[in-house]
Design a protein around this motif. Structure first.
Motif, mmCIF file in Angstrom:
data_model
loop_
_atom_site.group_PDB
_atom_site.id
_atom_site.type_symbol
_atom_site.label_atom_id
_atom_site.label_comp_id
_atom_site.label_asym_id
_atom_site.label_seq_id
_atom_site.Cartn_x
_atom_site.Cartn_y
_atom_site.Cartn_z
ATOM 1 N N ARG A 70 44.901 66.522 74.144
ATOM 2 C CA ARG A 70 45.696 65.857 73.101
ATOM 3 C C ARG A 70 44.856 64.898 72.271
ATOM 4 N NH1 ARG A 70 50.528 63.252 76.248
ATOM 5 N NH2 ARG A 70 49.165 61.570 75.612
ATOM 6 N N LEU A 89 42.575 66.947 69.975
ATOM 7 C CA LEU A 89 43.405 67.523 68.917
ATOM 8 C C LEU A 89 43.779 66.457 67.890
ATOM 9 C CD1 LEU A 89 44.972 69.948 67.808
ATOM 10 C CD2 LEU A 89 46.878 69.267 69.269
ATOM 11 N N SER A 90 44.147 65.274 68.346
ATOM 12 C CA SER A 90 44.498 64.181 67.431
ATOM 13 C C SER A 90 43.312 63.769 66.575
ATOM 14 C CB SER A 90 44.997 62.966 68.211
ATOM 15 O OG SER A 90 46.152 63.290 68.939
ATOM 16 N N ALA A 132 40.733 65.631 65.754
ATOM 17 C CA ALA A 132 40.455 66.714 64.806
ATOM 18 C C ALA A 132 41.471 66.720 63.664
ATOM 19 C CB ALA A 132 40.461 68.057 65.530
ATOM 20 N N LEU A 133 42.737 66.492 63.990
ATOM 21 C CA LEU A 133 43.760 66.464 62.945
ATOM 22 C C LEU A 133 43.554 65.293 61.984
ATOM 23 C CD1 LEU A 133 46.956 67.486 64.944
ATOM 24 C CD2 LEU A 133 45.703 68.836 63.249
ATOM 25 N N LEU A 134 43.128 64.152 62.507
ATOM 26 C CA LEU A 134 42.819 63.025 61.624
ATOM 27 C C LEU A 134 41.664 63.359 60.683
ATOM 28 C CD1 LEU A 134 43.210 59.928 63.954
ATOM 29 C CD2 LEU A 134 44.378 60.309 61.790
ATOM 30 N N ARG A 135 40.659 64.028 61.214
ATOM 31 C CA ARG A 135 39.522 64.427 60.366
ATOM 32 C C ARG A 135 39.941 65.462 59.322
ATOM 33 N NH1 ARG A 135 35.754 60.879 59.568
ATOM 34 N NH2 ARG A 135 35.294 59.809 61.497
ATOM 35 N N LEU A 136 40.847 66.367 59.698
ATOM 36 C CA LEU A 136 41.355 67.334 58.720
ATOM 37 C C LEU A 136 42.164 66.629 57.633
ATOM 38 C CD1 LEU A 136 42.410 70.316 61.001
ATOM 39 C CD2 LEU A 136 40.627 70.313 59.260
ATOM 40 N N LEU A 137 42.956 65.643 58.030
ATOM 41 C CA LEU A 137 43.701 64.851 57.051
ATOM 42 C C LEU A 137 42.740 64.135 56.111
ATOM 43 C CD1 LEU A 137 46.352 63.549 56.000
ATOM 44 C CD2 LEU A 137 45.991 61.770 57.714
ATOM 45 N N SER A 138 41.710 63.537 56.671
ATOM 46 C CA SER A 138 40.720 62.835 55.869
ATOM 47 C C SER A 138 40.041 63.775 54.876
ATOM 48 C CB SER A 138 39.677 62.190 56.773
ATOM 49 O OG SER A 138 38.655 61.587 56.019
ATOM 50 N N SER A 168 41.202 66.563 53.641
ATOM 51 C CA SER A 168 42.136 66.991 52.596
ATOM 52 C C SER A 168 42.353 65.881 51.570
ATOM 53 C CB SER A 168 43.464 67.447 53.200
ATOM 54 O OG SER A 168 44.120 66.383 53.833
ATOM 55 N N THR A 200 39.816 57.383 64.752
ATOM 56 C CA THR A 200 39.265 58.440 65.610
ATOM 57 C C THR A 200 38.389 57.851 66.709
ATOM 58 O OG1 THR A 200 37.456 58.795 64.034
ATOM 59 C CG2 THR A 200 39.341 60.275 63.879
#
Length: 91
Positions: free
Chosen positions: A7, A10-11, A13-19, A21, A57
């Protein structure tokens, strides 16, 4: 077959994907407006996003390592993060 994802990883990685974008959207807005003043304003807003994502992160990573890393190692990691911010502010 299920893939087990941690978890915290995953969190992070999702923060980095948000960043990424947000950064990509900002670049597209800079190209769309095609004005130095507007691009400068957009870039100034991005200066808030980068450190916020970095701190979040890093905090998540440290929380995930809390039970696995010794107290002295944790202090060294925190010192390293502090030195990054000191170095950035002195540029």
């Amino acid at each position: 077959m299920f893939i087990f994802l941690d978890r915290i990883v995953l969190s992070m990685a999702l923060l980095r994907l948000l960043s990424s974008s947000i950064e990509f959207s900002a670049a597209m807005l800079m190209l769309y407006f095609n004005r130095v003043e507007t691009a400068f304003k957009i870039n100034s807003l991005l200066a808030l996003v980068g450190p916020t994502i970095l701190l979040t992160t890093t905090s998540l990573g440290l929380a995930g390592l809390a039970g696995k890393v010794s107290l002295s190692s944790m202090a060294i990691i925190l010192l390293g993060v502090a030195l990054i911010f000191i170095g950035i502010n002195r540029m």
